[in-house]
Design an enzyme around this catalytic site. Structure first.
Site, PDB file in Angstrom:
ATOM      1  N   ASP A 317     101.053  23.147  13.783  1.00 13.52           N
ATOM      2  CA  ASP A 317      99.591  23.183  13.601  1.00 13.52           C
ATOM      3  C   ASP A 317      98.855  23.760  14.816  1.00 13.52           C
ATOM      4  O   ASP A 317      97.626  23.865  14.798  1.00 13.52           O
ATOM      5  CB  ASP A 317      99.063  21.767  13.328  1.00 13.52           C
ATOM      6  CG  ASP A 317      99.552  21.252  11.971  1.00 13.52           C
ATOM      7  OD1 ASP A 317      99.810  22.070  11.074  1.00 13.52           O
ATOM      8  OD2 ASP A 317      99.683  20.022  11.825  1.00 13.52           O
ATOM      9  N   ARG A 392      91.243  23.903  11.809  1.00 14.15           N
ATOM     10  CA  ARG A 392      91.856  24.333  13.074  1.00 14.15           C
ATOM     11  C   ARG A 392      91.407  25.748  13.473  1.00 14.15           C
ATOM     12  O   ARG A 392      91.330  26.070  14.651  1.00 14.15           O
ATOM     13  CB  ARG A 392      93.377  24.223  13.002  1.00 14.15           C
ATOM     14  CG  ARG A 392      93.818  22.786  12.723  1.00 14.15           C
ATOM     15  CD  ARG A 392      95.225  22.474  13.149  1.00 14.15           C
ATOM     16  NE  ARG A 392      95.706  21.276  12.468  1.00 14.15           N
ATOM     17  CZ  ARG A 392      95.433  20.025  12.842  1.00 14.15           C
ATOM     18  NH1 ARG A 392      94.689  19.796  13.906  1.00 14.15           N
ATOM     19  NH2 ARG A 392      95.896  18.996  12.159  1.00 14.15           N
TER      20      ARG A 392
HETATM   21  C1  S3P Z   1     102.396  17.166   8.418  1.00 15.15           C
HETATM   22  C2  S3P Z   1     103.384  18.114   8.418  1.00 15.15           C
HETATM   23  C3  S3P Z   1     103.142  19.541   8.665  1.00 15.15           C
HETATM   24  C4  S3P Z   1     101.759  19.797   9.275  1.00 15.15           C
HETATM   25  C5  S3P Z   1     100.698  18.985   8.614  1.00 15.15           C
HETATM   26  C6  S3P Z   1     100.994  17.505   8.722  1.00 15.15           C
HETATM   27  C7  S3P Z   1     102.750  15.773   8.110  1.00 15.15           C
HETATM   28  O1  S3P Z   1     103.253  20.233   7.440  1.00 15.15           O
HETATM   29  O2  S3P Z   1     101.430  21.167   9.188  1.00 15.15           O
HETATM   30  O3  S3P Z   1      99.430  19.234   9.229  1.00 15.15           O
HETATM   31  O4  S3P Z   1     101.934  14.866   8.372  1.00 15.15           O
HETATM   32  O5  S3P Z   1     103.863  15.548   7.610  1.00 15.15           O
HETATM   33  P1  S3P Z   1     104.707  20.747   6.908  1.00 15.15           P
HETATM   34  O6  S3P Z   1     105.643  19.650   7.136  1.00 15.15           O
HETATM   35  O7  S3P Z   1     104.546  21.049   5.449  1.00 15.15           O
HETATM   36  O8  S3P Z   1     104.995  21.971   7.725  1.00 15.15           O
END
Ligand code: S3P
Length: 439
Positions: A317, A392
């Site tokens: 992120d 973001r």
């Molecule tokens: C998150 C996992 C990430 C991240 C998201 C939050 C989570 O996504 O980008 O903001 O809380 O499990 P991905 O696991 O799909 O990459």
């Protein structure tokens, strides 16, 4: 909103609660027997949408005296919601709850905002269908969709093709009400907050690490989860914005208090340190099974680096704000392995390039990479950026404005409330100048 160039950032910021951990605290609290208390919960739109959905599923979630109290229904004890669950902007809320209800014998309808309705859900539909749930989605596995949970859910061994904590967590949450051992093999390690919190609530979770950096996670189904106390650490993905601001605005020195430093989330810090950034972690401690520290940051010159693709899951992120740091660094920064950024809250690769170029910085992207030629100091700025209703992207370009030679405006800052309510006020307290355009 507009962000005007400022002299230096200084002071202390208490980082708002971690979004990922907040979702999980509510979900596991709703699945435990008895009362769970949560302090430090992130009270932002994404997490509040999860609380509302859990209430519709029969769990009692209330805020009292600065704490959240959840009266759980026990594993497998949720009830069919009598309304559509609107997860707003939150991919995490939607995917994790799809997993949770996939092993409950009732039907749940999900929808979300325009961004969430465009995001891919097949990645969770496929493994959850293997466990016995049935799905009716819009074409290409998009929301709105309905899930009919399995009456007799089946334990699976699932090998993930992408490193996604959301997919892993959806499977593990479905596995809670599934007899037997469910395993997920992740090709590269992604954030492990679900695993840590399941352990904190008393579940039996075990791990086998592979030599290539992957891991197999196994959950023993139908655990007795006991209500407990959870303290949510600050979100490193939110701290990232003031942190980069302090690195790139000359003369700055900022303390970021109570930041979660789970090693599967700290890829940005490693990258910024490689770029020459002065970041020190002090007072390391643990909160509810998660590592936490205060971060002390001082401005200094940065140099461009190559960010290795294998680091991407540990800073997934943070690329929008890293792009701003790279724009101020001396020399070129290359980032690769970024295909997932095209399917986040917006197409972040496109948004980063469009915004940087508008700010007078050379940047170019391909299907899964971006190259940024840093200007070696304050970036030109003087642009109005399309934030694409992505929190973001909005915060990254507001930080860029504070570090630029001329102000940077964004078309709409309302998405910031999904993860960081009060962002501008907090930034202004430490020296930024962010306001409604025209104010
Ligand atoms: C998150 C996992 C990430 C991240 C998201 C939050 C989570 O996504 O980008 O903001 O809380 O499990 P991905 O696991 O799909 O990459």
């Amino acid at each position: 909103m507009i962000s005007r160039p400022v002299g230096a950032l200084s002071g202390r910021i208490v980082t708002p609660g971690d979004k990922s951990i907040s979702h999980r605290a509510l979900i596991l609290g709703a699945s435990a027997v008895g009362e769970t208390t949560v302090s430090g919960l992130l009270e932002a739109e994404d997490v509040l949408a999860t609380a509302t959905a859990l209430r519709a599923l029969g769990a009692d979630c209330t805020r009292s005296g600065g704490q959240w109290r959840i009266h759980g229904r026990g594993v497998g004890g949720l009830a069919e919601p009598d309304r559509v669950l609107d997860m707003g902007n939150s991919g995490t809320g939607a995917r994790l709850l799809m997993g949770l209800v996939a092993s409950h014998p009732f039907t749940t309808f999900f929808t979300g905002d325009a961004s969430l309705r465009g995001r891919p859900m097949r990645r969770v539909i496929e493994p959850l269908a293997e466990m016995g749930a049935a799905f009716w989605s819009r074409s290409n596995g998009r929301l709105p969709l309905a899930v009919r949970g399995a009456v007799e859910p089946l334990a699976i061994d699932y090998t993930q093709s992408i490193a996604s904590a959301q997919v892993k967590s959806a499977i593990m949450l479905a596995a809670m009400n599934t007899p037997g051992h469910t395993s997920v093999v992740e090709p590269a390690r992604s954030r492990d907050h679900t695993e840590r919190m399941l352990t904190h609530f008393g579940a039996d979770v075990s791990f086998v690490d592979a030599p290539d950096g992957g891991r197999t996670i196994t959950l023993v189904g139908q655990p007795e989860l006991g209500g407990c106390a959870v303290e949510v650490p600050g979100d490193i993905s939110s701290a990232a914005f003031p942190l980069v601001g302090a690195l790139i605005i000359p003369g700055s020195r900022l303390a970021l208090v109570n930041v979660g430093v789970n090693p599967l989330r700290t890829g940005l810090i490693e990258t910024l340190q490689e770029m020459g950034g002065r970041i020190e972690a002090v007072d390391a401690r643990e909160l509810s099974g998660e590592p936490v520290a205060d971060l002390v940051v001082e401005a200094g010159d940065l140099v461009g680096v190559d960010v290795p693709a294998e680091r991407v899951p540990r800073m997934i992120d943070e690329f929008p704000i890293l792009a701003v740091a790279a724009a101020c660094a001396r020399g070129r920064t290359r980032m690769s392995g970024l295909g997932e950024l095209r399917v986040k809250e917006s197409d972040r690769l496109a948004a980063m390039v469009e915004g940087l170029v508008a700010c007078g910085v050379n940047a170019e992207a391909g299907p899964d990479w971006i190259v940024i030629d840093g200007v070696g100091g304050a970036l030109p700025g003087g642009a109005r950026i399309r934030a694409r209703h992505d929190h973001r992207i909005a915060m990254a370009f507001l930080v860029a404005g504070a570090a630029a030679r001329e102000a940077v405006a964004i078309d709409d800052g309302s998405a910031i409330a999904t993860s960081f309510p009060g962002f501008c006020a907090l930034m202004n307290e430490v020296g930024a100048d962010m306001s409604e355009a025209g104010a």
